[in-house]
Design a protein around this motif. Sequence first.
Motif: not given
Length: 263
Positions: A128-142, A153-164
């Motif tokens: 569910x894409x949220x306009x103008x919200x970055x991928x990093x922020x979208x993943x970190x939001x929970x 939260x952003x660091x953990x999001x980046x780690x997971x995005x890199x792994x994926x």
Amino acid sequence: MTDINSSANPTAHHATRAFIERAALMLRAENVRKTFTLHGQGGIGIEALAGVSLDVERGECVVLVGPSGAGKSTLLRCLYGNYLASGGSIAIRDDNAPLQHLDITGAAPHDVLRLRRNVVGYVSQFLRVIPRVSTRDLVAAPLVARGVAEDEANTRAETLLARLNVPQRLWSLAPATFSGGEQQRVNIARGLIARHRVLLLDEPTASLDAENREVVSSLIVEAREQGAAIVGVFHDEDTRERVATRRLPLAAPRTRTPLGVAA
């Protein structure tokens, strides 16, 4: 939150005893039924689920199997509370509740939302894409919603995005224009980052190539080994074989009846 009178409700009484006596029990569904009524077609009732029961404990991954139309995705949506079950009960462990669980079939919306924030994660094949919200922020939001500091939260999001295998150049961009596979990997990162104790996974690898399916499978196995209780639907047998601790076969319900007419 609904106050369950166990003396008046035998099913609730059994659920209460189960959650108290079985510390590993995270989810209990009993005789869950779901019927969709087509009011524009004479009140025809489409029976999507015809009495499904399951218990899921910590460290289990129950894979739903069966033909198209068997209600696999419908069951997951009922477990998450997106669909209100037409019958039966669905209870999820909630240590903050007086009876140590929440019956979501009769719960107030704010209690369901609290449970989703703290206990239950859901991953579908669509983002569910949220306009103008970055991928990093979208993943970190929970994580941010739980009170985790934004930097962490952003660091953990980046780690997971890199792994994926989501390219770093995409992290600051909104994912609306990403490919289907990239969007699905962002969705998986968002669904897994909070390490929910219950995970509901609806075809999370459907748009992925073999390499990325293997990465996602590894993340699911890690979540399971860390104690998550998982219920999932997976489109390929290799993934099912890798992640499942057991399987629950579902069969397509046999009836389509006018509303109010017994099958």
